[in-house]
Structures are given as C-alpha cells and as structure tokens.
Write a protein that holds these residues in place. Structure first.
Motif, mmCIF file in Angstrom:
data_model
loop_
_atom_site.group_PDB
_atom_site.id
_atom_site.type_symbol
_atom_site.label_atom_id
_atom_site.label_comp_id
_atom_site.label_asym_id
_atom_site.label_seq_id
_atom_site.Cartn_x
_atom_site.Cartn_y
_atom_site.Cartn_z
ATOM 1 N N SER A 146 0.829 -1.203 0.000
ATOM 2 C CA SER A 146 0.000 0.000 0.000
ATOM 3 C C SER A 146 0.862 1.251 0.000
ATOM 4 C CB SER A 146 -0.928 0.016 1.223
ATOM 5 O OG SER A 146 -0.174 0.094 2.415
ATOM 6 N N HIS A 147 0.289 2.310 -0.540
ATOM 7 C CA HIS A 147 0.863 3.649 -0.445
ATOM 8 C C HIS A 147 -0.146 4.485 0.331
ATOM 9 C CE1 HIS A 147 3.898 3.512 -4.061
ATOM 10 N NE2 HIS A 147 4.256 2.754 -3.039
ATOM 11 N N PRO A 148 0.045 4.573 1.660
ATOM 12 C CA PRO A 148 -0.971 5.245 2.479
ATOM 13 C C PRO A 148 -1.190 6.709 2.099
ATOM 14 C CG PRO A 148 0.508 3.955 3.851
ATOM 15 C CD PRO A 148 1.101 3.985 2.478
ATOM 16 N N LEU A 155 4.826 3.053 -8.832
ATOM 17 C CA LEU A 155 6.003 2.519 -8.159
ATOM 18 C C LEU A 155 6.972 3.649 -7.827
ATOM 19 C CD1 LEU A 155 6.482 -0.557 -10.507
ATOM 20 C CD2 LEU A 155 5.681 -0.662 -8.150
ATOM 21 N N SER A 156 7.428 3.693 -6.585
ATOM 22 C CA SER A 156 8.414 4.698 -6.188
ATOM 23 C C SER A 156 9.785 4.270 -6.706
ATOM 24 C CB SER A 156 8.442 4.809 -4.666
ATOM 25 O OG SER A 156 8.959 3.618 -4.107
ATOM 26 N N ALA A 157 10.756 5.157 -6.600
ATOM 27 C CA ALA A 157 12.115 4.835 -7.030
ATOM 28 C C ALA A 157 12.624 3.613 -6.265
ATOM 29 C CB ALA A 157 13.031 6.037 -6.808
ATOM 30 N N GLU A 158 12.296 3.574 -4.978
ATOM 31 C CA GLU A 158 12.690 2.447 -4.128
ATOM 32 C C GLU A 158 11.987 1.156 -4.578
ATOM 33 O OE1 GLU A 158 14.841 2.262 -1.763
ATOM 34 O OE2 GLU A 158 14.195 0.827 -0.223
ATOM 35 N N ASP A 159 10.686 1.265 -4.890
ATOM 36 C CA ASP A 159 9.936 0.091 -5.368
ATOM 37 C C ASP A 159 10.587 -0.470 -6.631
ATOM 38 O OD1 ASP A 159 8.038 0.388 -3.364
ATOM 39 O OD2 ASP A 159 6.660 1.534 -4.626
ATOM 40 N N LEU A 160 10.972 0.441 -7.529
ATOM 41 C CA LEU A 160 11.586 0.029 -8.792
ATOM 42 C C LEU A 160 12.915 -0.672 -8.571
ATOM 43 C CD1 LEU A 160 10.992 2.928 -11.302
ATOM 44 C CD2 LEU A 160 10.393 0.520 -11.565
ATOM 45 N N ILE A 180 1.532 -4.818 -7.400
ATOM 46 C CA ILE A 180 0.276 -4.087 -7.200
ATOM 47 C C ILE A 180 0.456 -3.026 -6.128
ATOM 48 C CG2 ILE A 180 -2.122 -4.276 -6.413
ATOM 49 C CD1 ILE A 180 -2.096 -7.142 -7.480
ATOM 50 N N ILE A 181 -0.051 -1.832 -6.416
ATOM 51 C CA ILE A 181 -0.051 -0.770 -5.413
ATOM 52 C C ILE A 181 -1.492 -0.435 -5.059
ATOM 53 C CG2 ILE A 181 0.663 1.591 -4.840
ATOM 54 C CD1 ILE A 181 3.108 0.192 -5.626
ATOM 55 N N VAL A 182 -1.753 -0.372 -3.764
ATOM 56 C CA VAL A 182 -3.053 0.080 -3.260
ATOM 57 C C VAL A 182 -2.813 1.479 -2.703
ATOM 58 C CG1 VAL A 182 -4.948 -0.385 -1.652
ATOM 59 C CG2 VAL A 182 -3.547 -2.289 -2.507
HETATM 60 ZN ZN LIG Z 1 5.860 1.553 -2.734
#
Ligand SMILES: [Zn+2]
Length: 136
Positions: free
Chosen positions: A78-80, A86-91, A102-104
């Motif tokens: 999740s991204h509260p 996707l963030s740079a970190e997610d990537l 998947i991002i919620v």
């Molecule tokens: Zn994220």
C-alpha cells in the motif's frame, strides 16, 4: 492482464486502511492471470514509506500456495499517502519480471486506487486489472 475478484480487491483495501499510515504488503496467489487468494505478510519495516517481507513468512506463503495448487502471481503493497505508482525504491527492489506488482493507494481515502505493473530491467508497464466476480 490480471483478473482480481472484487472481494480480493476489497480485502487489500481494507487491510491497507486498517494499518494506515503503515504500509501493508503481501502476495496474491492464483493460477496464470487469475488471482484466487490474498496472503497478507508482516511489513517488518513497520514503515509508512517502505516495506520488507519476513523471509520465514515468505517461505511459508510459497509452501501454502503450492499445497493448494496455486502460484504466487503478484506482490502487493500500500501507499498510504502517495499515488498508485512505483516509487524509485519500489523500482529498485522490483527484480522479478514474471511477477506483477500491485499498489493500493489511499492518497484519496474516499477513493482507494489499485494499479498493477510489470517491471522488466527497470522498464515499467502497467498491467490491466480485470475485476471478476467471486472466486471461481
Ligand atoms: Zn511503494
């Protein structure tokens, strides 16, 4: 494309709301493009900006999925307070081209947004989510 029953989408949204502002994370198991089950995992970072899986829970999730004839087909988190991308970190951490990420997003708490992505060597492609009724 990823088929996710509406009840499973709601389950991820409910988990995200429950733990907000901490990020939630976990797997979707299923077959091919059809998600059948949400497998919540502990965010061992207990952070509002990133997540890590517990390796023991991860191992257990793989085992349980196999026992029911499922594979792990997607990772969700999740991204509260930030958008459904996707963030740079997610990537940086998205290193499996076969899995769907998947991002919620709860950025607008009234209207949670679910988006799915493939990442192949840093290149992001959005994956269409098909809302199916029930788990067949
Ligand atoms: Zn994220």
């Amino acid at each position: 494309m990823l088929k996710i029953p509406v009840v499973l989408q709601q389950e991820m949204i409910d988990l995200a709301k429950r733990d907000s502002p901490i990020e939630i994370c976990g797997y979707l198991s299923g077959n091919g493009e059809a998600a059948k089950k949400v497998i919540p995992l502990t965010n061992t970072d207990h952070s509002a900006e990133h997540f890590s899986f517990d390796p023991k829970e991860q191992f257990q999730a793989v085992k349980n999925a196999r026992a029911t004839g499922h594979e792990l087909i997607a990772v969700y988190h999740s991204h509260p307070a930030s958008p459904a991308r996707l963030s740079a970190e997610d990537l940086r951490l998205a290193n499996d081209p076969r899995i769907v990420y998947i991002i919620v997003s709860l950025q607008n708490p009234e209207e949670p947004v679910l988006k799915a992505f493939n990442v192949n060597a840093g290149a992001v492609t959005e994956v269409a989510i098909l809302s199916s009724e029930g788990c067949e």
